[in-house]
Design a protein around this motif. Structure first.
Motif, PDB file in Angstrom:
ATOM      1  N   PRO A  73      44.864  45.288  65.072  1.00 33.15           N
ATOM      2  CA  PRO A  73      44.190  46.521  65.513  1.00 33.15           C
ATOM      3  C   PRO A  73      45.175  47.654  65.811  1.00 33.15           C
ATOM      4  CG  PRO A  73      43.284  44.620  66.648  1.00 33.15           C
ATOM      5  CD  PRO A  73      44.510  44.150  65.943  1.00 33.15           C
ATOM      6  N   THR A  74      46.356  47.305  66.320  1.00 35.45           N
ATOM      7  CA  THR A  74      47.357  48.330  66.624  1.00 35.45           C
ATOM      8  C   THR A  74      47.827  49.018  65.348  1.00 35.45           C
ATOM      9  OG1 THR A  74      48.103  47.031  68.523  1.00 35.45           O
ATOM     10  CG2 THR A  74      49.593  48.736  67.707  1.00 35.45           C
ATOM     11  N   ILE A  75      48.056  48.208  64.317  1.00 39.16           N
ATOM     12  CA  ILE A  75      48.480  48.775  63.034  1.00 39.16           C
ATOM     13  C   ILE A  75      47.381  49.644  62.449  1.00 39.16           C
ATOM     14  CG2 ILE A  75      49.173  48.205  60.670  1.00 39.16           C
ATOM     15  CD1 ILE A  75      50.438  45.673  61.762  1.00 39.16           C
ATOM     16  N   ARG A  76      46.132  49.180  62.559  1.00 37.91           N
ATOM     17  CA  ARG A  76      45.009  49.954  62.024  1.00 37.91           C
ATOM     18  C   ARG A  76      44.922  51.316  62.711  1.00 37.91           C
ATOM     19  NH1 ARG A  76      40.727  48.311  59.176  1.00 37.91           N
ATOM     20  NH2 ARG A  76      41.073  46.117  59.705  1.00 37.91           N
ATOM     21  N   ASN A  77      45.088  51.314  64.035  1.00 38.25           N
ATOM     22  CA  ASN A  77      45.039  52.583  64.775  1.00 38.25           C
ATOM     23  C   ASN A  77      46.203  53.491  64.405  1.00 38.25           C
ATOM     24  OD1 ASN A  77      42.696  51.924  66.163  1.00 38.25           O
ATOM     25  ND2 ASN A  77      43.795  50.961  67.864  1.00 38.25           N
ATOM     26  N   ASP A  78      47.366  52.872  64.152  1.00 37.89           N
ATOM     27  CA  ASP A  78      48.536  53.666  63.775  1.00 37.89           C
ATOM     28  C   ASP A  78      48.314  54.340  62.415  1.00 37.89           C
ATOM     29  OD1 ASP A  78      51.707  53.337  62.464  1.00 37.89           O
ATOM     30  OD2 ASP A  78      51.376  54.412  64.338  1.00 37.89           O
ATOM     31  N   ILE A  79      47.712  53.617  61.479  1.00 36.12           N
ATOM     32  CA  ILE A  79      47.412  54.181  60.158  1.00 36.12           C
ATOM     33  C   ILE A  79      46.406  55.320  60.282  1.00 36.12           C
ATOM     34  CG2 ILE A  79      46.314  53.697  57.941  1.00 36.12           C
ATOM     35  CD1 ILE A  79      47.596  50.939  58.025  1.00 36.12           C
ATOM     36  N   LEU A  80      45.388  55.119  61.104  1.00 35.51           N
ATOM     37  CA  LEU A  80      44.397  56.174  61.321  1.00 35.51           C
ATOM     38  C   LEU A  80      45.028  57.400  61.976  1.00 35.51           C
ATOM     39  CD1 LEU A  80      41.333  54.057  62.545  1.00 35.51           C
ATOM     40  CD2 LEU A  80      41.593  55.234  60.347  1.00 35.51           C
ATOM     41  N   HIS A  81      45.965  57.154  62.905  1.00 41.11           N
ATOM     42  CA  HIS A  81      46.649  58.271  63.572  1.00 41.11           C
ATOM     43  C   HIS A  81      47.458  59.079  62.562  1.00 41.11           C
ATOM     44  CE1 HIS A  81      48.886  60.539  66.568  1.00 41.11           C
ATOM     45  NE2 HIS A  81      50.014  60.173  65.957  1.00 41.11           N
ATOM     46  N   GLU A  82      48.169  58.397  61.647  1.00 37.61           N
ATOM     47  CA  GLU A  82      48.935  59.096  60.619  1.00 37.61           C
ATOM     48  C   GLU A  82      48.027  59.918  59.728  1.00 37.61           C
ATOM     49  OE1 GLU A  82      52.694  55.969  60.055  1.00 37.61           O
ATOM     50  OE2 GLU A  82      51.129  56.127  58.520  1.00 37.61           O
ATOM     51  N   SER A  83      46.880  59.351  59.376  1.00 34.61           N
ATOM     52  CA  SER A  83      45.931  60.058  58.520  1.00 34.61           C
ATOM     53  C   SER A  83      45.380  61.290  59.219  1.00 34.61           C
ATOM     54  CB  SER A  83      44.787  59.118  58.130  1.00 34.61           C
ATOM     55  OG  SER A  83      43.846  59.789  57.320  1.00 34.61           O
ATOM     56  N   ASP A  84      45.044  61.139  60.509  1.00 33.71           N
ATOM     57  CA  ASP A  84      44.513  62.276  61.267  1.00 33.71           C
ATOM     58  C   ASP A  84      45.568  63.367  61.436  1.00 33.71           C
ATOM     59  OD1 ASP A  84      42.462  60.217  63.504  1.00 33.71           O
ATOM     60  OD2 ASP A  84      42.046  61.112  61.523  1.00 33.71           O
ATOM     61  N   ALA A  85      46.797  62.967  61.674  1.00 32.15           N
ATOM     62  CA  ALA A  85      47.874  63.951  61.839  1.00 32.15           C
ATOM     63  C   ALA A  85      48.062  64.765  60.561  1.00 32.15           C
ATOM     64  CB  ALA A  85      49.173  63.241  62.216  1.00 32.15           C
ATOM     65  N   LEU A  86      47.918  64.101  59.430  1.00 32.95           N
ATOM     66  CA  LEU A  86      48.044  64.795  58.154  1.00 32.95           C
ATOM     67  C   LEU A  86      46.893  65.777  57.956  1.00 32.95           C
ATOM     68  CD1 LEU A  86      49.755  65.048  55.619  1.00 32.95           C
ATOM     69  CD2 LEU A  86      48.480  63.146  54.619  1.00 32.95           C
ATOM     70  N   ARG A  87      45.687  65.367  58.358  1.00 33.60           N
ATOM     71  CA  ARG A  87      44.528  66.264  58.260  1.00 33.60           C
ATOM     72  C   ARG A  87      44.691  67.469  59.196  1.00 33.60           C
ATOM     73  NH1 ARG A  87      39.966  63.477  55.973  1.00 33.60           N
ATOM     74  NH2 ARG A  87      40.446  61.267  55.650  1.00 33.60           N
ATOM     75  N   ASP A  88      45.162  67.177  60.429  1.00 34.45           N
ATOM     76  CA  ASP A  88      45.281  68.236  61.444  1.00 34.45           C
ATOM     77  C   ASP A  88      46.349  69.260  61.063  1.00 34.45           C
ATOM     78  OD1 ASP A  88      44.729  65.948  64.256  1.00 34.45           O
ATOM     79  OD2 ASP A  88      43.328  66.994  62.913  1.00 34.45           O
ATOM     80  N   ALA A  89      47.275  68.877  60.197  1.00 39.48           N
ATOM     81  CA  ALA A  89      48.321  69.818  59.776  1.00 39.48           C
ATOM     82  C   ALA A  89      47.745  70.963  58.963  1.00 39.48           C
ATOM     83  CB  ALA A  89      49.394  69.089  58.979  1.00 39.48           C
ATOM     84  N   GLN A  90      46.538  70.758  58.399  1.00 39.33           N
ATOM     85  CA  GLN A  90      45.834  71.791  57.634  1.00 39.33           C
ATOM     86  C   GLN A  90      46.749  72.425  56.579  1.00 39.33           C
ATOM     87  OE1 GLN A  90      44.202  74.476  60.602  1.00 39.33           O
ATOM     88  NE2 GLN A  90      42.421  73.163  60.923  1.00 39.33           N
ATOM     89  N   LEU A  91      47.319  71.568  55.791  1.00 40.31           N
ATOM     90  CA  LEU A  91      48.234  72.024  54.742  1.00 40.31           C
ATOM     91  C   LEU A  91      47.452  72.545  53.548  1.00 40.31           C
ATOM     92  CD1 LEU A  91      50.713  69.019  54.948  1.00 40.31           C
ATOM     93  CD2 LEU A  91      51.033  71.308  55.886  1.00 40.31           C
ATOM     94  N   PRO A  92      47.960  73.557  52.858  1.00 36.60           N
ATOM     95  CA  PRO A  92      47.242  74.108  51.694  1.00 36.60           C
ATOM     96  C   PRO A  92      47.242  73.106  50.542  1.00 36.60           C
ATOM     97  CG  PRO A  92      49.433  75.077  51.885  1.00 36.60           C
ATOM     98  CD  PRO A  92      49.229  74.264  53.122  1.00 36.60           C
ATOM     99  N   GLY A  93      46.215  73.205  49.693  1.00 35.54           N
ATOM    100  CA  GLY A  93      46.145  72.346  48.512  1.00 35.54           C
ATOM    101  C   GLY A  93      45.931  70.884  48.830  1.00 35.54           C
ATOM    102  N   HIS A  94      45.261  70.579  49.941  1.00 39.04           N
ATOM    103  CA  HIS A  94      45.052  69.195  50.380  1.00 39.04           C
ATOM    104  C   HIS A  94      43.734  68.673  49.802  1.00 39.04           C
ATOM    105  CE1 HIS A  94      45.618  66.246  53.991  1.00 39.04           C
ATOM    106  NE2 HIS A  94      45.255  65.619  52.898  1.00 39.04           N
ATOM    107  N   VAL A  95      43.823  67.647  48.969  1.00 39.65           N
ATOM    108  CA  VAL A  95      42.648  67.067  48.304  1.00 39.65           C
ATOM    109  C   VAL A  95      42.550  65.604  48.719  1.00 39.65           C
ATOM    110  CG1 VAL A  95      41.548  66.604  46.075  1.00 39.65           C
ATOM    111  CG2 VAL A  95      42.988  68.626  46.352  1.00 39.65           C
ATOM    112  N   TYR A  96      41.312  65.105  48.821  1.00 37.86           N
ATOM    113  CA  TYR A  96      41.107  63.728  49.264  1.00 37.86           C
ATOM    114  C   TYR A  96      40.496  62.890  48.145  1.00 37.86           C
ATOM    115  CZ  TYR A  96      41.833  65.823  53.829  1.00 37.86           C
ATOM    116  OH  TYR A  96      42.372  66.509  54.887  1.00 37.86           O
ATOM    117  N   LEU A  97      41.058  61.703  47.957  1.00 35.62           N
ATOM    118  CA  LEU A  97      40.523  60.719  47.018  1.00 35.62           C
ATOM    119  C   LEU A  97      40.112  59.515  47.851  1.00 35.62           C
ATOM    120  CD1 LEU A  97      40.062  59.822  44.045  1.00 35.62           C
ATOM    121  CD2 LEU A  97      42.365  58.851  44.115  1.00 35.62           C
ATOM    122  N   ARG A  98      38.792  59.328  48.025  1.00 32.46           N
ATOM    123  CA  ARG A  98      38.297  58.309  48.929  1.00 32.46           C
ATOM    124  C   ARG A  98      37.755  57.114  48.149  1.00 32.46           C
ATOM    125  NH1 ARG A  98      36.631  63.315  50.996  1.00 32.46           N
ATOM    126  NH2 ARG A  98      37.477  63.781  53.078  1.00 32.46           N
TER     127      ARG A  98
END
Length: 524
Positions: free
Chosen positions: A464-489
């Motif tokens: 669970p700790t690793i899962r939360n860490d991965i989610l935190h990295e993903s959220d930090a990348l989203r919060d950076a609001q970088l231009p040209g950011h596309v998502y492949l889900r």
């Protein structure tokens, strides 16, 4: 009066080749074109069709060319033979590439060549000149190199190590003093004829150079010195080119026009494919008349000064290995971001197959990433991170492309933000995958958080700790609001995934569908 036959070696961009040929032959000079046989046949036919009615253009027998290989010399010889046969009135043969453009008019070039009865070729002693800055020296000559280092790296170095271990050195032809220099030369007709006559009677010399590494820097340079009296040789090139501290050619952009015209040269290399305004202005220059030039010839010293000072100005390519420097405004960096490295690698493999774009795995995350030899800059992770932009610029130059796809781990947010702040166009494709407990447990083992003796209870707390860490990295990348950011889900419907890839790569949906059609794309 001088009449130039341009020897053009090229392998891409048919439209630019056509324009180059039309520009250089418009005032009566001529051209022999060698178009790499490895390039698409359709591109070659397009060039031939466009120039079919131009009596000042001929085509050489095509061979497949490889960097550092004999094939480049063979292609040049084929073009020289074609030019000698087709253009009996040509007095000089000037070697150019598709990246070269004239920086003086034809009348200036003809007057320069008429003023002195000489061959213009950089030709210095191979062993004592210090021309080779890094890497092999005598190894280029005394061992046989029959494989291509760029495309057959393992065989190339295995062959070298085998010869070295068995002591299979070979002798340099006794009557030759090997020379080295730039491959961008201008030779008189009688010199070219003397070279062709010489090699026809000396199969030992031809055999020797066929087995050397990077012979285009030694073959003509050596034979001209062997066949032509020294007073008739100008030890210089008429093509202006500079190299960075890392041994890579400096690329010229739109704001270099005045700088280039002020140099005491006839041509310049390399002109950026994206420098459209510079190419337009230089394209009309060759046929211009009565143009006055203020020759200052300060290009190299000015570039050296600016780069040594680390100047982050708007002109003359700032010191690119510093943090504040640029990859180049005309370039495009496409970053695939995924915590599942195998998914990203699978995707860029599909991108490479479908588009031909150069794609590189996790070069800032994996020491073992397959990278070309860039003078040692790529050798350690520390060097790659410390000189990140230098590394990227050298990769653009290595692949000869202004578009590049790389993979990064979402944990490299500082690296991603740094690239996104660059003046180059940067786009991100963030792959949102599903993470099973088994995958996360395996990930913990791979990164050293767990081992073979880790208990099930400890692993149950770790996952669970690793899962939360991965989610935190993903959220930090989203919060950076970088231009040209596309998502492949992974959970999105197929058509949404097609649109994401099409937007990221700027390609039609049909091509993107080829890339995403792999049923095993997200498989663990």
């Amino acid at each position: 009066m001088a009449k130039i036959a341009f020897i053009l070696l090229c392998h891409k961009d048919p439209e630019a080749i056509i324009k180059q040929a039309q520009s250089l032959t418009a005032v009566g000079d001529c051209m022999a074109i060698h178009f790499d046989a490895s390039a698409p046949r359709a591109d070659f036919e397009r060039i031939r069709a466009a120039l079919a009615d131009n009596p000042n253009v001929t085509f050489a027998r095509r061979v497949k060319c490889g960097w550092g290989a004999w094939s480049l010399v063979q292609a040049t010889l084929n073009a020289l033979e074609a030019a000698l046969d087709r253009f009996p009135r040509a007095t000089h043969f000037y070697m150019v590439s598709g990246d070269c453009m004239a920086i003086k008019p034809a009348e200036f070039a003809h007057e320069r060549l008429d003023a002195r009865e000489a061959d213009y070729i950089e030709s210095v002693d191979f062993f004592s000149s210090g021309w080779i800055k890094t890497g092999w020296k005598e190894e280029r000559l005394i061992y046989r190199h029959i494989f291509n280092e760029r495309t057959q790296k393992r065989r190339f170095y295995a062959m070298f190590e085998l010869q070295k271990r068995l002591g299979l050195k070979r002798r340099i032809p006794a009557d030759l003093e090997v020379m080295i220099g730039s491959q961008w030369w201008c030779l008189r007709r009688r010199t070219v004829e003397a070279i062709l006559e010489f090699i026809a009677g000396r199969p030992d010399v031809l055999r020797f150079f066929r087995g050397t590494w990077i012979p285009d820097e030694t073959f003509f340079q050596t034979l001209v010195r062997h066949l032509v009296p020294e007073p008739e040789i100008e030890n210089r090139t008429l093509t202006f080119l500079m190299f960075t501290d890392y041994g890579m050619p400096v690329t010229f952009y739109n704001d270099h026009y005045d700088l280039l015209l002020a140099q005491d040269y006839l041509f310049a290399r390399k002109i950026s494919p994206g420098a459209l305004d510079l190419k337009r202005r230089l394209g009309v220059l060759y046929s211009s008349e009565r143009v006055a030039f203020q020759i200052s010839d300060e290009g190299r010293s000015l570039y050296k000064f600016l780069t040594e000072k680390g100047r982050a100005g708007h002109r003359f390519a700032p010191r690119f290995w510093e943090t504040e420097s640029s990859l180049g405004r005309e370039r495009e960096l496409l970053i695939v971001v995924s915590k599942k490295w195998h998914v990203a690698k699978r995707l860029i493999g599909r991108i490479r197959e479908a588009t031909g774009l150069p794609c590189i795995d996790y070069l800032f995350n994996e020491e073992s990433c397959d990278l070309p030899d860039l003078g040692g800059l790529q050798s350690t992770m520390d060097k790659r991170h410390r000189h990140r932009r230098a590394l990227m610029r050298m990769l653009y130059d290595y692949f000869g492309s202004d578009r590049l796809v790389i993979c990064l781990d979402p944990g490299n947010l500082d690296l991603i933000e740094d690239f996104c702040r660059d003046r180059a166009t940067t786009r991100l494709l963030q792959i949102d995958c599903q993470f099973s407990d088994d995958f996360l447990a395996g990930h913990a083992t791979r990164v050293g958080l767990a081992g073979e003796r880790t208990s099930e209870a400890a692993m149950a707390r770790l996952v669970p700790t690793i899962r939360n860490d991965i989610l935190h990295e993903s959220d930090a990348l989203r919060d950076a609001q970088l231009p040209g950011h596309v998502y492949l889900r992974e959970l999105d419907p197929p058509e949404a995934q097609v649109q994401a890839v099409a937007q990221f790569l700027s390609i039609p949906a049909a091509r993107a569908r080829e890339i995403t059609s792999d049923d095993q794309l997200y498989s663990d």
